[in-house]
Scaffold this motif. Structure first.
Motif, PDB file in Angstrom:
ATOM      1  N   ALA A   1      -1.198  47.446  78.681  1.00  0.00           N
ATOM      2  CA  ALA A   1      -1.741  46.489  77.634  1.00  0.00           C
ATOM      3  C   ALA A   1      -2.869  46.367  77.490  1.00  0.00           C
ATOM      4  N   ASP A   2      -3.911  46.348  78.618  1.00  0.00           N
ATOM      5  CA  ASP A   2      -5.376  46.206  78.526  1.00  0.00           C
ATOM      6  C   ASP A   2      -5.960  47.372  77.717  1.00  0.00           C
ATOM      7  N   LEU A   3      -5.345  48.474  78.161  1.00  0.00           N
ATOM      8  CA  LEU A   3      -5.917  49.931  77.670  1.00  0.00           C
ATOM      9  C   LEU A   3      -5.564  49.997  76.166  1.00  0.00           C
ATOM     10  N   ARG A   4      -4.650  49.456  75.626  1.00  0.00           N
ATOM     11  CA  ARG A   4      -4.289  49.555  74.175  1.00  0.00           C
ATOM     12  C   ARG A   4      -5.070  48.448  73.488  1.00  0.00           C
ATOM     13  N   LYS A   5      -5.286  47.291  74.114  1.00  0.00           N
ATOM     14  CA  LYS A   5      -6.304  46.256  73.447  1.00  0.00           C
ATOM     15  C   LYS A   5      -7.613  46.874  73.491  1.00  0.00           C
ATOM     16  N   LYS A   6      -8.215  47.445  74.457  1.00  0.00           N
ATOM     17  CA  LYS A   6      -9.471  48.138  74.319  1.00  0.00           C
ATOM     18  C   LYS A   6      -9.709  49.131  73.462  1.00  0.00           C
ATOM     19  N   LEU A   7      -8.556  49.941  73.158  1.00  0.00           N
ATOM     20  CA  LEU A   7      -8.587  50.962  72.077  1.00  0.00           C
ATOM     21  C   LEU A   7      -8.553  50.169  70.714  1.00  0.00           C
ATOM     22  N   LEU A   8      -7.736  49.120  70.570  1.00  0.00           N
ATOM     23  CA  LEU A   8      -7.705  48.479  69.246  1.00  0.00           C
ATOM     24  C   LEU A   8      -9.220  47.868  69.079  1.00  0.00           C
ATOM     25  N   PHE A   9      -9.494  46.893  69.899  1.00  0.00           N
ATOM     26  CA  PHE A   9     -10.664  45.991  69.633  1.00  0.00           C
ATOM     27  C   PHE A   9     -11.916  46.577  69.944  1.00  0.00           C
ATOM     28  N   GLU A  10     -12.247  47.439  70.558  1.00  0.00           N
ATOM     29  CA  GLU A  10     -13.662  48.065  71.036  1.00  0.00           C
ATOM     30  C   GLU A  10     -13.608  49.429  70.311  1.00  0.00           C
ATOM     31  N   ASP A  11     -12.692  50.167  70.260  1.00  0.00           N
ATOM     32  CA  ASP A  11     -12.605  51.649  69.685  1.00  0.00           C
ATOM     33  C   ASP A  11     -12.225  51.667  68.508  1.00  0.00           C
ATOM     34  N   LYS A  12     -11.453  50.761  67.877  1.00  0.00           N
ATOM     35  CA  LYS A  12     -11.143  50.420  66.410  1.00  0.00           C
ATOM     36  C   LYS A  12     -10.042  51.660  66.216  1.00  0.00           C
ATOM     37  N   ILE A  13      -8.894  51.809  67.160  1.00  0.00           N
ATOM     38  CA  ILE A  13      -7.730  52.750  66.970  1.00  0.00           C
ATOM     39  C   ILE A  13      -6.560  51.945  67.190  1.00  0.00           C
ATOM     40  N   PHE A  14      -5.558  52.096  66.294  1.00  0.00           N
ATOM     41  CA  PHE A  14      -4.358  51.619  66.321  1.00  0.00           C
ATOM     42  C   PHE A  14      -3.433  52.643  67.119  1.00  0.00           C
ATOM     43  N   THR A  15      -2.758  51.990  68.126  1.00  0.00           N
ATOM     44  CA  THR A  15      -1.762  52.777  68.697  1.00  0.00           C
ATOM     45  C   THR A  15      -0.509  51.976  69.191  1.00  0.00           C
ATOM     46  N   GLY A  16       0.761  52.555  69.265  1.00  0.00           N
ATOM     47  CA  GLY A  16       1.731  52.088  69.654  1.00  0.00           C
ATOM     48  C   GLY A  16       1.974  51.923  71.088  1.00  0.00           C
ATOM     49  N   VAL A  17       3.363  51.285  71.531  1.00  0.00           N
ATOM     50  CA  VAL A  17       3.619  51.096  73.035  1.00  0.00           C
ATOM     51  C   VAL A  17       5.322  51.520  72.834  1.00  0.00           C
ATOM     52  N   SER A  18       5.791  52.115  74.153  1.00  0.00           N
ATOM     53  CA  SER A  18       7.158  51.991  74.523  1.00  0.00           C
ATOM     54  C   SER A  18       7.273  51.610  75.829  1.00  0.00           C
ATOM     55  N   GLY A  19       7.989  50.317  76.199  1.00  0.00           N
ATOM     56  CA  GLY A  19       7.885  49.666  77.421  1.00  0.00           C
ATOM     57  C   GLY A  19       6.572  49.021  77.845  1.00  0.00           C
ATOM     58  N   ALA A  20       6.267  49.199  78.821  1.00  0.00           N
ATOM     59  CA  ALA A  20       5.076  48.721  79.581  1.00  0.00           C
ATOM     60  C   ALA A  20       3.921  49.577  79.867  1.00  0.00           C
ATOM     61  N   ASN A  21       4.494  50.767  80.023  1.00  0.00           N
ATOM     62  CA  ASN A  21       3.602  51.811  80.515  1.00  0.00           C
ATOM     63  C   ASN A  21       3.170  53.004  79.454  1.00  0.00           C
ATOM     64  N   THR A  22       3.798  53.104  78.245  1.00  0.00           N
ATOM     65  CA  THR A  22       3.743  54.362  77.436  1.00  0.00           C
ATOM     66  C   THR A  22       2.971  53.846  76.230  1.00  0.00           C
ATOM     67  N   ILE A  23       2.067  54.801  75.754  1.00  0.00           N
ATOM     68  CA  ILE A  23       1.355  54.656  74.732  1.00  0.00           C
ATOM     69  C   ILE A  23       2.329  55.634  73.544  1.00  0.00           C
ATOM     70  N   ARG A  24       2.403  55.077  72.545  1.00  0.00           N
ATOM     71  CA  ARG A  24       3.176  55.932  71.664  1.00  0.00           C
ATOM     72  C   ARG A  24       2.192  56.299  70.278  1.00  0.00           C
ATOM     73  N   ILE A  25       2.150  57.543  69.955  1.00  0.00           N
ATOM     74  CA  ILE A  25       1.296  58.035  68.874  1.00  0.00           C
ATOM     75  C   ILE A  25       2.386  58.591  67.617  1.00  0.00           C
ATOM     76  N   LEU A  26       2.162  57.699  66.567  1.00  0.00           N
ATOM     77  CA  LEU A  26       2.709  58.205  65.273  1.00  0.00           C
ATOM     78  C   LEU A  26       1.819  57.836  64.179  1.00  0.00           C
ATOM     79  N   PRO A  27       0.968  58.819  64.132  1.00  0.00           N
ATOM     80  CA  PRO A  27       0.216  58.674  62.870  1.00  0.00           C
ATOM     81  C   PRO A  27       0.589  59.278  61.755  1.00  0.00           C
ATOM     82  N   PRO A  28      -0.140  58.947  60.493  1.00  0.00           N
ATOM     83  CA  PRO A  28       0.288  59.907  59.148  1.00  0.00           C
ATOM     84  C   PRO A  28       0.148  61.303  59.614  1.00  0.00           C
TER      85      PRO A  28
END
Length: 373
Positions: free
Chosen positions: A327-354
């Motif tokens: 959760a904290d990693l996704r927030k850092k990617l989103l708010f600091e690095d300006k990258i949208f990512t998804g999630v599956s469960g609590a531990n998995t980042i999900r990448i589904l770009p155009p």
């Protein structure tokens, strides 16, 4: 009146999008690696897509399915050609859950049976029958439990055959790649075994390609990495690039009758214009091939640069599972690095770009992920 509050929301309001980027109302620019739940297939605001829908709206936007609509026939032909499933028929609807609901109904109509086999960590939608076969008790209301289903371990053919022998199973449904479950790819041999067992016991094999379809895996449908030939394929998400549309691809061995299936909005003129635009752009810009090439590059570089995690997926459908919550990693990617990512469960980042994502954009993500870790 206020909204019925069912979503936890990030404090971001997108107001503009183009290609693989989104801008919020503050003017911040984000790299979109989630595509709005795998919906954005050809990229945001593609000019051909905009023109197709705008031109159609200037002519006719909607009428009922009680009249001829040549665009539906054009869409069926084009989808058959590009997917390689020319010997299937197409039923058009509005969403993935609706596609699965109609597929299950068709299987029950055809076999006269009522029970469905699905698989653990699978997700098939939030409508009545789709919820009952989804491995998530939190979304199953009491009314959904009236549907008969058995949720089995993935890649266990013996367990499937044990259930099929009871001779009350109308359908076996499986995702081409489990999305919400964590980007889990079924074994090709398991899919092929399911096809053989369904033929043996006269059950209908349904491939749910709602998230994994439309080129996302590097093939048009993810099941095409195996030699299985499903009876029914369901699709939605990337089909309209944001315009609501779903489809049920049905082997022409099925015999329909009037009133068997139906829809008010499914296959309307605007939806068909959007879906045809998607296929035209995918073909012209070789986006299925791009998904395979760029996706393979991402997976290779993630394995080289990111440690203490498991990388799963095919094409531009990638899961990165860590040992700890992200959760904290996704927030850092989103708010600091300006990258949208998804999630599956609590531990998995999900990448589904155009599917138009390029190597430079994907390398930027890998760099920022590495720095964040």
């Amino acid at each position: 009146m206020k909204l019925f509050d069912v979503y936890p929301l990030f404090d971001i309001e997108p107001v503009k999008a183009e290609g693989c980027y989104i801008w919020d109302k503050e003017g911040n620019k984000y790299l979109d690696l989630y595509g709005g739940h795998a919906v954005i297939s050809i990229g945001h605001s593609h000019p051909h897509y905009i023109k197709r829908i705008s031109d159609q709206l200037n002519n006719i936007g909607f009428y009922s399915n009680s009249v001829q609509n040549q665009m539906q026939k054009e869409l069926a032909q084009k989808l058959g050609e590009m997917s390689g499933l020319e010997d299937y028929d197409l039923f058009l609807c509005n969403s993935g859950a609706e596609a699965n609901e109609n597929a299950l109904k068709l299987a029950s109509f055809t076999t006269g049976k009522t029970r469905v086999i699905s698989f653990k960590k699978g997700f098939h939608g939030r409508t009545s029958a789709a919820v009952a076969i989804t491995d998530n008790p939190k979304i199953v209301a009491p009314i959904n439990s009236k549907h008969e289903s058995s949720i089995l371990e993935l890649n266990n053919l013996d367990a499937v055959e044990t259930e099929l022998k009871k001779d009350d199973v109308c359908a076996v449904i499986i995702e081409g790649i489990q999305g919400i479950g964590g980007i889990i790819v079924p074994d090709a041999s398991f899919l092929e075994g399911l096809g053989e067992l369904c033929k043996k016991y006269k059950a209908i094999l349904i491939l749910d390609e709602i998230q994994s379809g439309y080129g996302r895996s590097g093939k048009f449908f993810a099941f095409q990495y195996s030699n299985v030939k499903p009876d029914i394929v369901t699709t939605a998400k990337g089909m309209g690039n944001g315009f609501p549309i779903g489809g049920v691809l049905i082997s022409n061995e099925f015999k329909p009758w009037f009133g068997m299936l139906g829809t008010t909005f499914g296959g309307n003129y605007l939806a068909c214009a959007a879906a045809l635009a998607v296929l035209e752009v995918m073909e012209k810009e070789s986006l299925v091939e791009n998904s395979r090439v760029v996706g393979n590059n991402i997976i290779k570089k993630l394995n080289q640069n990111i440690k203490n995690c498991e990388i799963r997926g095919l094409g531009l459908m990638i899961g990165i599972e860590f040992d700890t919550p992200i959760a904290d990693l996704r927030k850092k990617l989103l708010f600091e690095d300006k990258i949208f990512t998804g999630v599956s469960g609590a531990n998995t980042i999900r990448i589904l770009p155009p599917l138009s994502l390029n190597v430079e954009q994907s390398d930027f993500f890998i760099q920022k992920l590495s720095e964040s870790l």
